[in-house]
Motif scaffolding. Structure first.
Motif, short mmCIF file in Angstrom:
data_model
loop_
_atom_site.label_atom_id
_atom_site.label_comp_id
_atom_site.label_asym_id
_atom_site.label_seq_id
_atom_site.Cartn_x
_atom_site.Cartn_y
_atom_site.Cartn_z
N GLY A 1 3.20 5.66 -12.32
CA GLY A 1 1.64 5.46 -11.65
C GLY A 1 1.69 4.57 -10.42
N LEU A 2 2.44 3.69 -10.23
CA LEU A 2 2.50 2.98 -8.89
C LEU A 2 3.24 3.62 -8.11
CD1 LEU A 2 1.82 0.22 -7.29
CD2 LEU A 2 4.27 -0.35 -8.39
N THR B 1 0.57 6.51 -6.63
CA THR B 1 -0.32 5.95 -5.96
C THR B 1 0.19 5.51 -4.40
OG1 THR B 1 -1.66 4.95 -7.67
CG2 THR B 1 -1.98 4.20 -5.54
N ASN C 1 -0.47 7.19 -0.97
CA ASN C 1 -1.00 6.57 0.24
C ASN C 1 -0.07 6.55 1.42
OD1 ASN C 1 -3.00 5.38 -1.32
ND2 ASN C 1 -1.98 3.39 -1.63
N GLU D 1 0.69 -1.16 -0.04
CA GLU D 1 0.04 -0.02 0.03
C GLU D 1 0.92 1.25 0.16
OE1 GLU D 1 -3.16 2.49 2.90
OE2 GLU D 1 -2.61 0.07 3.30
N THR D 2 1.82 1.13 0.99
CA THR D 2 2.66 2.41 1.04
C THR D 2 4.21 2.15 0.48
OG1 THR D 2 3.31 2.24 3.39
CG2 THR D 2 1.39 3.38 2.87
#
Length: 373
Positions: A334-335, A338, A342, A309-310
């Protein structure tokens, strides 16, 4: 409340920065911001004190001074930060027993294996005595909490999530642009790492990142590695960087904590394995600035980095897995975006000291109220 604050492992104001020092300072600062009067006790490092008899007279003087001050102007509470076998608290239990002041420990650490060696047995016994005499103990690692449960009743234990002040670690667009110009990086992704260059796991962790980035660069993945920190291992790490990442690594030196947000703002990924890392303030700080993390899935790292997630946590010492995780974030903007968003939200939601230390403050107030009743 009037609180006596004591840090036996590394006293407040110590010249050598570390995560422990940052946590101790954040606790004292939080209490002061909330209207409590915090006075510092001691000043002598207690690391291996039981094998350093030339320091014992200084400890005796500090004990007598603390007793005099408490008898003249009693504190409501004594709060010790970080007591363990290498740096047991010799002041707090004795002063509090003499003066009747409640005794509390934040980050008390207990390990029975320390009783098996002559070198660590004195520290084990002294630390055990301090832990069992405390009215309450706070742990900021779940492993420490589990170990303390073997020694102390549950109603005397509280887990406090580790945290920082997110307002001190925010993204700075101006710093990003300026540092990237200075590093002549262009549009290439920047991997950041930071640690003290001292022998052992810190320098080995930095060496791990240098080698990983070198393998990726030789595989055709464009990147620049920037490392913050300094110390005895600097020359060795610089040579390693020149060998594995010629012209693609920058050593920026030791930065003050107040300037670390500028450094983090210039990067795209934060990478540091955290070999047996107890916690790792750099993970909290870098995530707060919006950086995804690549690290080992060990120690206290999973308590501050949300895997998948992070950031991406890999099996310890699995080179291919670490390389894949780092390459995936470098190549996928992009990852990165995101996970970076997060990460920023994660720190503000779960690791803000203003939220997390409120529970500690409430328990300290209850202890003082109970003593006065």
């Amino acid at each position: 409340m009037r609180i006596t604050f004591y840090a036996p492992f590394k006293p407040l104001g110590h010249a050598r920065p570390s995560g422990d020092l940052a946590i101790a300072a954040s606790i004292a600062a939080y209490l002061e911001r909330h209207g409590h009067v915090v006075s510092r006790a001691g000043g002598t490092r207690m690391r291996w004190i039981y094998w350093r008899p030339w320091r014992w007279p200084a400890i005796l003087r500090e004990y007598r001074r603390a007793v005099r001050e408490h008898l003249r102007r009693p504190a409501d509470l004594w709060l010790t930060y970080h007591a363990y076998y290498k740096a047991p608290d010799l002041l707090g239990p004795s002063v509090c027993r003499r003066t009747g002041v409640p005794y509390v420990i934040f980050q008390g650490i207990f390990s029975t294996k320390r009783r098996r060696r002559i070198q660590t047995l004195p520290g084990y016994l002294l630390n055990r005595k301090a832990l069992t005499s405390a009215s309450h103990l706070f742990a900021n690692r779940r492993e420490d909490l589990r170990n303390l449960r073997r020694l102390v009743a549950e109603d005397r234990l509280t887990y406090i999530r580790p945290g920082i002040e997110p307002s001190l670690f925010g993204f700075n667009a101006e710093a990003r642009a300026g540092l990237r110009r200075e590093w002549a990086v262009g549009e290439a992704p920047v991997v950041l790492s930071a640690a003290m260059f001292r022998p052992g796991v810190k320098s080995e962790g930095l060496a791990w990142v240098i080698r990983s980035c070198g393998r990726l660069n030789r595989a055709g993945i464009p990147l620049l590695l920037a490392i913050a920190g300094d110390g005895r291992e600097r020359a060795r790490l610089v040579r390693l960087g020149e060998r594995h990442l010629p012209r693609r690594v920058r050593f920026v030196g030791k930065l003050s904590r107040e300037n670390m947000h500028r450094f983090y703002s210039a990067g795209d990924v934060f990478a540091f394995p955290g070999i047996r890392e107890s916690l790792g303030m750099v993970y909290l700080e870098s995530q707060s600035c919006g950086l995804p993390v690549v690290a080992f899935d060990n120690g206290g790292v999973p308590e501050v980095v949300a895997n998948g997630e992070t950031g991406l946590l890999t099996p310890p010492f699995d080179g291919p897995a670490f390389d894949r995780a780092l390459a995936g974030l470098i190549l996928d903007s992009g990852l990165r975006g995101t996970m970076g968003a997060n990460a920023r939200s994660h720190i503000r939601r779960s690791h803000d000291v203003e939220k997390n230390y409120a529970g500690m403050e409430a328990i300290l107030s209850e202890l003082v109220t109970g003593k006065q009743a």
